[in-house]
Design a protein around this motif. Structure first.
Motif, short mmCIF file in Angstrom:
data_model
loop_
_atom_site.label_atom_id
_atom_site.label_comp_id
_atom_site.label_asym_id
_atom_site.label_seq_id
_atom_site.Cartn_x
_atom_site.Cartn_y
_atom_site.Cartn_z
N SER A 23 0.83 -1.20 0.00
CA SER A 23 0.00 0.00 0.00
C SER A 23 0.87 1.25 0.00
CB SER A 23 -0.91 -0.01 1.24
OG SER A 23 -1.67 1.17 1.29
N LYS B 113 -4.30 2.59 7.80
CA LYS B 113 -5.47 2.70 6.93
C LYS B 113 -6.52 3.63 7.51
CE LYS B 113 -7.99 -1.32 8.75
NZ LYS B 113 -8.62 -2.61 8.40
N ASN B 114 -6.46 3.91 8.81
CA ASN B 114 -7.43 4.78 9.45
C ASN B 114 -6.92 6.17 9.79
OD1 ASN B 114 -8.11 1.77 10.87
ND2 ASN B 114 -9.80 2.83 9.90
N HIS C 275 -10.12 8.01 9.38
CA HIS C 275 -10.90 7.52 8.25
C HIS C 275 -11.62 6.23 8.64
CE1 HIS C 275 -9.12 10.06 4.93
NE2 HIS C 275 -8.32 10.33 5.95
N THR D 297 -13.39 2.81 7.57
CA THR D 297 -13.13 1.93 6.43
C THR D 297 -14.12 0.77 6.33
OG1 THR D 297 -11.55 0.68 7.79
CG2 THR D 297 -10.66 2.47 6.45
N ASN D 298 -15.22 0.82 7.05
CA ASN D 298 -16.16 -0.31 7.04
C ASN D 298 -17.44 -0.01 6.25
OD1 ASN D 298 -16.74 1.62 8.95
ND2 ASN D 298 -17.69 0.21 10.40
N LYS E 22 -15.69 6.23 2.08
CA LYS E 22 -14.67 6.38 3.12
C LYS E 22 -14.88 7.72 3.86
CE LYS E 22 -12.60 2.76 1.24
NZ LYS E 22 -12.64 1.43 1.86
N TYR F 280 -14.56 10.55 6.86
CA TYR F 280 -13.48 10.89 7.78
C TYR F 280 -13.83 12.15 8.55
CZ TYR F 280 -12.23 14.08 3.94
OH TYR F 280 -12.26 15.05 2.96
N LYS G 282 -5.43 8.03 -5.17
CA LYS G 282 -4.66 7.28 -4.18
C LYS G 282 -3.54 6.53 -4.90
CE LYS G 282 -4.25 5.45 0.08
NZ LYS G 282 -3.02 4.68 -0.07
#
Length: 247
Positions: A48, A102-103, A143, A145-146, A151, A153, A246
């Protein structure tokens, strides 16, 4: 003679038993026990990249209702009888985001905007001047992510606004003209909320809303003689939308 025959018989029996045991072992080894287990090969996952950029159209909407004006020697022209009005503006804006996880991410927005300043209340119609603003804002974001490609935030941070190319209007109203203008650079707090809607692994759409608390002090001169001081309550809403990429 009899002992010799007995020895040969035992030897023969032992040999037959050894041969039978060997054949039985080979038979078991050759039996169909199914294919050998295949080794599991993990799917290839690209590492990533933590960087994201967004290009947006940004609307800067000042809330100048709390601005103060102090005209030296003229209480009737000072607050609360008068205040400031600051124009709205729309500009292109670039933001750069770095994801720690990721968050958790941090975002820096970059853009410049120009605003026109005028009087209100007792000073309605008085053209005060204009200034350019460079308001870099740094926020720390969380952020969610579910929600699949959506997404959302939230974030909070700090803003530092630089005022440059400031100029007084030098236009007369009822014998009054602002002949000098200076606005001080200022730190301010910021909060934000927004979301990215990812169209694929790289590209997405973005909507973002920020609120800044920005109340710089200013000084001005009227008719090259009368001092004016106060605090400009800018407190803008920053509403933007655009595309995200991204890496």
């Amino acid at each position: 003679m009899e002992n010799s025959m007995r020895a040969r018989t035992v030897l023969a029996a032992t040999s037959v038993l050894a041969i039978a045991t060997s054949l039985a072992g080979n038979s078991v080894q050759g039996a169909d026990l199914g294919p050998e287990p295949a080794y599991y090969k993990a799917p290839h996952i690209e590492p990533s990249n933590p960087w994201m950029i967004r290009l947006r159209v940004l609307g800067v909407l000042p809330d100048s209702g709390g601005s103060s004006v102090n005209v030296s020697g003229s209480p009737s022209l000072s607050s609360p009888s008068s205040g400031l009005s600051i124009s709205d503006q729309a500009i292109p804006e670039l933001d750069i985001t770095y994801f720690f996880t990721k968050n958790l991410a941090t975002e820096l927005i970059l853009g410049v905007t120009s605003h026109h300043i005028s009087g209100n209340g007792a000073l309605t119609g008085l053209d005060i001047g204009k200034a350019w603003l460079l308001p870099p804002t740094l926020t720390l974001q969380y952020h969610f992510t579910n929600f699949g490609p959506l997404k959302p935030y939230i974030g909070a941070g700090i803003n530092y606004t630089v005022f440059f190319n400031q100029s007084a209007a030098n236009t007369s109203l009822a014998g009054l003209a602002v002949t000098d203008l200076h606005i001080r650079n200022q730190f301010g707090a910021a909060i934000q909320f927004g979301f990215d809607y990812m169209l694929d692994r790289h590209w997405g759409l973005n909507l973002d809303v920020k609120k800044l608390w920005l109340r710089p002090e200013y000084s001005a001169t009227v008719n090259n003689a009368v001092a004016v001081t106060g605090r400009a309550s800018i407190d803008p809403w920053l509403v933007s939308g655009g595309v995200a990429y991204k890496f």
